[in-house]
Structures are given as structure tokens and as C-alpha cells.
Design an enzyme around this catalytic site. Structure first.
Site, PDB file in Angstrom:
ATOM      1  N   CYS A 121      -9.276  -7.792  -0.626  1.00  0.00           N
ATOM      2  CA  CYS A 121     -10.425  -7.326   0.157  1.00  0.00           C
ATOM      3  C   CYS A 121     -10.914  -8.491   1.030  1.00  0.00           C
ATOM      4  CB  CYS A 121     -11.541  -6.841  -0.782  1.00  0.00           C
ATOM      5  SG  CYS A 121     -12.304  -8.148  -1.745  1.00  0.00           S
TER       6      CYS A 121
ATOM      7  N   CYS B 217     -12.527 -11.437  -1.031  1.00  0.00           N
ATOM      8  CA  CYS B 217     -11.546 -12.318  -1.667  1.00  0.00           C
ATOM      9  C   CYS B 217     -10.772 -13.116  -0.629  1.00  0.00           C
ATOM     10  CB  CYS B 217     -10.619 -11.507  -2.558  1.00  0.00           C
ATOM     11  SG  CYS B 217     -11.429 -10.865  -4.057  1.00  0.00           S
TER      12      CYS B 217
ATOM     13  N   SER C 196       6.033   2.016   3.548  1.00  0.00           N
ATOM     14  CA  SER C 196       7.435   2.429   3.619  1.00  0.00           C
ATOM     15  C   SER C 196       7.663   3.712   2.836  1.00  0.00           C
ATOM     16  CB  SER C 196       8.347   1.321   3.102  1.00  0.00           C
ATOM     17  OG  SER C 196       8.231   0.179   3.930  1.00  0.00           O
TER      18      SER C 196
ATOM     19  N   ALA D 257       0.814  -1.220   0.000  1.00  0.00           N
ATOM     20  CA  ALA D 257       0.000   0.000   0.000  1.00  0.00           C
ATOM     21  C   ALA D 257       0.843   1.265   0.000  1.00  0.00           C
ATOM     22  CB  ALA D 257      -0.938   0.011   1.212  1.00  0.00           C
TER      23      ALA D 257
ATOM     24  N   GLU E 165       7.714  -1.214   9.710  1.00  0.00           N
ATOM     25  CA  GLU E 165       7.526  -2.614  10.122  1.00  0.00           C
ATOM     26  C   GLU E 165       7.114  -2.699  11.588  1.00  0.00           C
ATOM     27  OE1 GLU E 165       7.373  -4.787   7.814  1.00  0.00           O
ATOM     28  OE2 GLU E 165       8.415  -3.728   6.208  1.00  0.00           O
TER      29      GLU E 165
END
Length: 184
Positions: free
Chosen positions: A178, A181, A16, A13, A84
Site C-alpha cells: 500500500c 508501506c 496475467s 494481483a 506486460e
């Protein structure tokens, strides 16, 4: 008033990338930041925050044994940025929360909300509880809906449903999906 932030998302997404952009914004204003990442993440070498789009910066690492009250006691920066952050422990998140509110220096954490089985990481659960600000970084599922979950895949792209919670990997190991899924 400084805050403990948690910016969470599914895999790929831009967490980082966002963390490094925040650092750049502070530095453009001549303010020093401390970049930290988990020593577990060795995808691009230990001690680096790396984005899938090619941005990479050196960072200090934390381990499961890091005591943040001790590690940050003499730190004089405008902001602490942790990538992280799902790999933090409950105790470490509590230390960071305390440090923010006693030192008045913000800590911005970036990480996953859940693992490939839909279970929370300890650091994520603690951050979702203690963070003063929560932000979701959005990404999409292949079906076109918003991805909020992660699945682990094998070399052929087939879903893996069992295994250790932590297996470091990128697009070759994980996909953002999602909830529909995730359960299909």
C-alpha cells in the site's frame, strides 16, 4: 463500439491470470484472440503469458520496435490481448488506440501502473491517458490494506530503492504494498 482497455494493478494481483481468462472466454465462444506479451519478460521463457498460479499459454511477442499498425494490419480476430503492457511505448499505445477505433476490434492491455520507485512506465502513462476503459485489479499489502505500489527486494527480502526501471522478476524480486508501506 470497440475500446482500448487498460487493466492495471500492483505485482501479484492476477493480471496475467485475468488476461488468460479473457482469452479463454472468447475462445469458449468460438472467437479467435491474438495474445501478445513483451519480449522483455523471460521469467517463464520468452513468448509465454504465465500466471503465478500455474496457467501458461504461448503468445506472440512485441519489442520496442514493433509497429502495431503494421503488425495488426491483416489480423482478423475478435480481440487482441496484451500482457506486460507497461513495456509499450507512447507511440505504440497511440497506434493501438488508432487501430481499435479504425478496425472496431477491442484491445485489452494488462500491466503495472508504476515501477518500484513509484514512477510511471511509459506504456502505463500512455494507457492511463488514452484507454477508453480503465480497470484496477486489486490485491493486498501484507498490512491488510489495498496494494497499489510495488517495491523491489533483494535475496534477503530487504528493500532496494535504486536501480534500473526494468528488472524482470517475480515474488523473489518484488512485493505489492500500500502507499503507507511504500513510504515507510
Amino acid at each position: 463500439m470497440a475500446k482500448l482497455w487498460y487493466r492495471w494493478a500492483a505485482m501479484a494481483a492476477g493480471k496475467s491470470t485475468s488476461a488468460l481468462q479473457v482469452a479463454k472466454n472468447y475462445e469458449d465462444n468460438e472467437q479467435e484472440v491474438l495474445l501478445l506479451t513483451s519480449d522483455l519478460d523471460d521469467r517463464d521463457g520468452r513468448g509465454f503469458i504465465s500466471s503465478r498460479i500455474g496457467i501458461r499459454r504461448e503468445a506472440h511477442t512485441f519489442t520496442a520496435q514493433t509497429n502495431f499498425l503494421e503488425r495488426l494490419k491483416d489480423v482478423s480476430v475478435a480481440c487482441v490481448i496484451i500482457d506486460e503492457a507497461q513495456f509499450l511505448s507512447l507511440e505504440q499505445v497511440q497506434q493501438l488506440h488508432r487501430w481499435v477505433h479504425t478496425r472496431n476490434i477491442p484491445v485489452m492491455c494488462f500491466g503495472l501502473r508504476s515501477d518500484f520507485k513509484g514512477n510511471p512506465f511509459p506504456g502505463s502513462a500512455a494507457l492511463l491517458t488514452l484507454a477508453d476503459e480503465l480497470d484496477e485489479i486489486r490485491t493486498g499489502c501484507r498490512c491488510g490494506k489495498k496494494a497499489t505500489m510495488n517495491i523491489r527486494v533483494d535475496e534477503e527480502g530487504k528493500r532496494i530503492r535504486e536501480g534500473d526501471q526494468v528488472l524482470i522478476g517475480g515474488n523473489n524480486r518484488y512485493r505489492s504494498v500500500c502507499a503507507r508501506c511504500f513510504y515507510s
